[in-house]
Design a protein around this motif. Structure first.
Motif, PDB file in Angstrom:
ATOM      1  N   GLY A  42      61.338  34.979  35.769  1.00 10.82           N
ATOM      2  CA  GLY A  42      62.673  35.515  35.473  1.00 10.82           C
ATOM      3  C   GLY A  42      63.166  35.160  34.078  1.00 10.82           C
ATOM      4  O   GLY A  42      64.284  34.686  33.937  1.00 10.82           O
ATOM      5  N   GLY A 107      73.872  25.385  29.881  1.00  7.33           N
ATOM      6  CA  GLY A 107      73.142  26.151  30.881  1.00  7.33           C
ATOM      7  C   GLY A 107      73.773  26.118  32.254  1.00  7.33           C
ATOM      8  O   GLY A 107      74.352  25.113  32.663  1.00  7.33           O
ATOM      9  N   ALA A 108      73.633  27.233  32.955  1.00 12.29           N
ATOM     10  CA  ALA A 108      74.144  27.288  34.327  1.00 12.29           C
ATOM     11  C   ALA A 108      73.272  26.440  35.256  1.00 12.29           C
ATOM     12  O   ALA A 108      73.737  25.953  36.279  1.00 12.29           O
ATOM     13  CB  ALA A 108      74.177  28.733  34.806  1.00 12.29           C
ATOM     14  N   LYS A 109      72.012  26.263  34.863  1.00 14.09           N
ATOM     15  CA  LYS A 109      71.139  25.430  35.690  1.00 14.09           C
ATOM     16  C   LYS A 109      71.700  24.007  35.743  1.00 14.09           C
ATOM     17  O   LYS A 109      71.861  23.429  36.825  1.00 14.09           O
ATOM     18  CB  LYS A 109      69.723  25.419  35.113  1.00 14.09           C
ATOM     19  N   TYR A 135      70.036  24.711  43.668  1.00 15.97           N
ATOM     20  CA  TYR A 135      71.123  24.210  44.529  1.00 15.97           C
ATOM     21  C   TYR A 135      70.549  23.228  45.554  1.00 15.97           C
ATOM     22  O   TYR A 135      71.134  22.181  45.824  1.00 15.97           O
ATOM     23  CB  TYR A 135      71.833  25.350  45.269  1.00 15.97           C
ATOM     24  N   CYS A 184      75.260  32.985  45.405  1.00 15.32           N
ATOM     25  CA  CYS A 184      74.703  33.504  44.148  1.00 15.32           C
ATOM     26  C   CYS A 184      74.660  35.015  44.241  1.00 15.32           C
ATOM     27  O   CYS A 184      73.842  35.570  44.970  1.00 15.32           O
ATOM     28  CB  CYS A 184      73.297  32.924  43.954  1.00 15.32           C
ATOM     29  N   ASN A 188      69.564  36.039  42.938  1.00 15.64           N
ATOM     30  CA  ASN A 188      68.172  35.770  42.591  1.00 15.64           C
ATOM     31  C   ASN A 188      67.611  35.048  43.818  1.00 15.64           C
ATOM     32  O   ASN A 188      68.149  33.998  44.179  1.00 15.64           O
ATOM     33  CB  ASN A 188      68.099  34.850  41.366  1.00 15.64           C
ATOM     34  N   ASP A 216      77.614  31.301  41.748  1.00 20.50           N
ATOM     35  CA  ASP A 216      76.752  31.483  40.577  1.00 20.50           C
ATOM     36  C   ASP A 216      76.650  32.972  40.275  1.00 20.50           C
ATOM     37  O   ASP A 216      76.072  33.729  41.052  1.00 20.50           O
ATOM     38  CB  ASP A 216      75.369  30.883  40.896  1.00 20.50           C
ATOM     39  N   ALA A 218      75.241  34.318  37.391  1.00 22.92           N
ATOM     40  CA  ALA A 218      74.415  34.391  36.181  1.00 22.92           C
ATOM     41  C   ALA A 218      73.988  35.830  35.857  1.00 22.92           C
ATOM     42  O   ALA A 218      73.669  36.130  34.712  1.00 22.92           O
ATOM     43  CB  ALA A 218      73.181  33.499  36.349  1.00 22.92           C
ATOM     44  N   TYR A 219      73.993  36.706  36.885  1.00 17.64           N
ATOM     45  CA  TYR A 219      73.517  38.086  36.664  1.00 17.64           C
ATOM     46  C   TYR A 219      74.653  39.114  36.646  1.00 17.64           C
ATOM     47  O   TYR A 219      74.426  40.306  36.820  1.00 17.64           O
ATOM     48  CB  TYR A 219      72.460  38.446  37.722  1.00 17.64           C
ATOM     49  N   SER A 247      76.510  32.442  32.658  1.00 15.23           N
ATOM     50  CA  SER A 247      75.509  32.073  31.651  1.00 15.23           C
ATOM     51  C   SER A 247      75.292  33.204  30.655  1.00 15.23           C
ATOM     52  O   SER A 247      75.382  34.376  31.025  1.00 15.23           O
ATOM     53  CB  SER A 247      74.196  31.770  32.359  1.00 15.23           C
ATOM     54  N   SER A 249      72.402  33.403  29.327  1.00 13.41           N
ATOM     55  CA  SER A 249      70.933  33.505  29.358  1.00 13.41           C
ATOM     56  C   SER A 249      70.436  34.922  29.604  1.00 13.41           C
ATOM     57  O   SER A 249      69.639  35.451  28.844  1.00 13.41           O
ATOM     58  CB  SER A 249      70.357  32.583  30.429  1.00 13.41           C
ATOM     59  N   LYS A 250      70.908  35.506  30.697  1.00  9.65           N
ATOM     60  CA  LYS A 250      70.408  36.837  31.035  1.00  9.65           C
ATOM     61  C   LYS A 250      71.322  37.905  30.435  1.00  9.65           C
ATOM     62  O   LYS A 250      70.873  38.994  30.101  1.00  9.65           O
ATOM     63  CB  LYS A 250      70.293  37.005  32.557  1.00  9.65           C
ATOM     64  N   ARG A 258      70.428  28.697  24.764  1.00  9.36           N
ATOM     65  CA  ARG A 258      71.152  27.834  25.697  1.00  9.36           C
ATOM     66  C   ARG A 258      72.666  27.835  25.516  1.00  9.36           C
ATOM     67  O   ARG A 258      73.212  27.156  24.657  1.00  9.36           O
ATOM     68  CB  ARG A 258      70.660  26.367  25.633  1.00  9.36           C
ATOM     69  N   ALA A 260      76.207  28.483  28.326  1.00  6.25           N
ATOM     70  CA  ALA A 260      76.747  28.936  29.608  1.00  6.25           C
ATOM     71  C   ALA A 260      78.154  28.386  29.743  1.00  6.25           C
ATOM     72  O   ALA A 260      78.642  27.695  28.842  1.00  6.25           O
ATOM     73  CB  ALA A 260      75.859  28.429  30.741  1.00  6.25           C
ATOM     74  N   TYR A 348      66.167  42.189  39.500  1.00  6.13           N
ATOM     75  CA  TYR A 348      65.142  41.782  40.471  1.00  6.13           C
ATOM     76  C   TYR A 348      64.940  42.842  41.535  1.00  6.13           C
ATOM     77  O   TYR A 348      65.904  43.398  42.060  1.00  6.13           O
ATOM     78  CB  TYR A 348      65.553  40.469  41.150  1.00  6.13           C
TER      79      TYR A 348
HETATM   80  N1  PLP Z   1      71.436  30.715  38.024  1.00 12.90           N
HETATM   81  C1  PLP Z   1      70.545  31.600  38.491  1.00 12.90           C
HETATM   82  C2  PLP Z   1      70.822  32.301  39.748  1.00 12.90           C
HETATM   83  C3  PLP Z   1      69.363  31.835  37.793  1.00 12.90           C
HETATM   84  O1  PLP Z   1      68.471  32.698  38.269  1.00 12.90           O
HETATM   85  C4  PLP Z   1      69.113  31.153  36.590  1.00 12.90           C
HETATM   86  C5  PLP Z   1      67.883  31.345  35.818  1.00 12.90           C
HETATM   87  O2  PLP Z   1      66.922  31.923  36.203  1.00 12.90           O
HETATM   88  C6  PLP Z   1      70.075  30.244  36.154  1.00 12.90           C
HETATM   89  C7  PLP Z   1      71.230  30.049  36.887  1.00 12.90           C
HETATM   90  C8  PLP Z   1      69.833  29.443  34.914  1.00 12.90           C
HETATM   91  O3  PLP Z   1      70.707  29.774  33.912  1.00 12.90           O
HETATM   92  P1  PLP Z   1      70.680  29.001  32.517  1.00 12.90           P
HETATM   93  O4  PLP Z   1      69.572  29.578  31.702  1.00 12.90           O
HETATM   94  O5  PLP Z   1      72.042  29.252  31.962  1.00 12.90           O
HETATM   95  O6  PLP Z   1      70.447  27.546  32.790  1.00 12.90           O
END
Ligand code: PLP
Length: 410
Positions: A42, A107-109, A135, A184, A188, A216, A218-219, A247, A249-250, A258, A260, A348
């Motif tokens: 991803g 980052g959201a991670k 999570y 989420c 994803n 979350d 992120a998408y 984020s 990111s995507k 980096r 978020a 996805y």
């Molecule tokens: N949240 C989800 C649902 C993701 O799929 C991803 C990355 O694949 C992230 C967060 C990570 O985001 P970031 O790159 O901001 O850490």
């Protein structure tokens, strides 16, 4: 003698991407003439939009001049960026989020993982299944999971809420009431979403039970349908029950740059053991300021440029490119007789593997016959068994070629 955090020993090794890499390497070694197409991981592939690069260059130049040099910035993020976020991601959608409720991060991670710091260890955690593994693993590390059960593939204290074709990917309320609920959407790996009505049910449920939703999105940038909320705060009452993770990111290809942010509304409360209300915003502010020293200035300028008129136009072109790939995959697989989900509001595609095969068996078949790599659904949780994820982040040419091969060889 130094003791370790033994919760780490309770983690199940994530063999998913390393096993995939190993299998792919072995196949390539035995078949050097075959060109493998990877639609598994991803990560984005399109270069950063020119307007964003331009802003980043300018900020780098500023750092080299005495008059414009900057050292540490505010831990929460520069106001110039938080104002843009508040204005564009919230006010334009009719939602009022104050800049003091926005925390910029790398980052959201990290944010999804770190947020657990402000919550008690005894909270009961619920995750939808299948889902992004962060999570779960971060709660195992924190000691909220209980023991792992090899037979079920689940931790005893975690509530797994299945989101499968059987319930139309709409998670139902579990029997036991959780305190921390990770949602989420767009999801994803399934690529599916919740509409406003279904998300409202979760907001009401959290309110009724004094639980918190960790949302979350992120998408979010990939949402194309009308009835899908872009932020959980579009739902009435959500500011009382939800933290939102976003984020770049995507949205803007920042996986390597980096940046978020997390929204913690001021209304949001947690409780002490004796029932006293505590503002979560203040706790997160303290945690963020203590353990984090801010995102670099050039990166925040780059993120700011995402919101410029040209920046928006350019990132949307990339998103359209990916979503066109998603359409190619979705329609191609449907023509080939597969049952396919996702791919409309997320990059996805989640397909049902043919009857009689496991996710990993389908992986092997796809690799051996079509030389295409995807991700076995079971890697995202036990309810992912019987499904398979393909991503739209490849090139258009590779995506078309992968579908041609699947149609011909499988
Ligand atoms: N949240 C989800 C649902 C993701 O799929 C991803 C990355 O694949 C992230 C967060 C990570 O985001 P970031 O790159 O901001 O850490």
């Amino acid at each position: 003698m130094i003791n370790i955090n033994e919760n780490f020993l309770n983690l199940q090794d994530s063999y998913l991407f390393s096993t995939i890499a190993k299998k792919v390497a072995e196949f390539q070694k035995n078949n050097p003439d075959k060109r493998i197409i990877k639609l598994g991981i991803g990560d984005v592939t399109r270069p950063i939009a020119p307007k964003i690069i331009e802003a980043m260059h300018k900020a780098v130049e500023e750092m080299g001049k005495q008059e414009t040099f900057r050292g540490y910035g505010p831990e929460q993020g520069y106001e110039f960026l938080r104002e843009k976020i508040s204005e564009n991601d919230y006010k334009k959608r009719g939602v009022n989020i104050d800049i003091d409720e926005i925390f910029v991060s790398d980052g959201a991670k990290c944010d999804c993982g770190n947020i657990g710091d402000i919550f008690g260890i005894d909270n009961v955690v619920a995750i939808t299944d299948p889902v992004y593994p962060v999570y779960l693993d971060t709660n195992v590390m924190a000691g909220r999971s209980g023991e792992y059960n090899e037979k079920t593939g689940m931790y005893e204290n975690i509530i797994y809420i299945p989101a499968t074709a059987e319930n139309n990917f709409v998670p139902e309320f579990p029997k036991k009431v959780p305190d921390m609920i990770y949602l989420c959407f767009p999801n994803n790996p399934t690529g599916t979403t919740l509409n406003k009505k279904d998300l409202k049910k979760w907001v009401d449920y959290a309110k009724q039970n004094k639980s918190i939703i960790l949302f979350d999105s992120a998408y979010e940038a990939f949402i194309s349908e009308e009835d899908v909320p872009h932020t959980i705060y579009e739902i009435e009452g959500a500011k009382d029950v939800a933290i939102e993770f976003r984020s770049f990111s995507k949205t803007a290809g920042f996986t390597g740059i980096r940046c978020a942010y997390t929204v913690v509304p001021k209304n949001l409360k947690g409780y002490t053991k004796d029932g006293k209300e505590i503002e979560l915003n203040a706790l997160w502010n303290r945690r963020h300021g203590t353990k984090f020293n801010g995102v670099s200035y050039p990166v925040q300028r780059a993120a700011e440029a995402v919101y410029s008129e040209e920046g928006q136009k350019q990132i949307k072109e990339n998103i359209e490119y990916y979503m066109n790939n998603a359409k190619i995959i979705k329609e191609g697989l449907q023509e080939a007789g597969y049952t396919v989900y996702g791919g409309i509001n997320a990059p996805y595609i989640w397909l049902k593997v043919p009857e009689g095969l496991t996710s990993w068996e389908f992986f092997d078949k796809l690799l051996n016959k079509a030389n295409v790599v995807g991700t076995p659904g079971v890697g995202f949780g036990p309810s992912g068994e019987g499904y398979f994820r393909l991503t739209a982040f490849g090139t258009k040419e590779n995506t078309m070629e992968a579908i041609r091969r699947i149609k011909k060889e499988l």
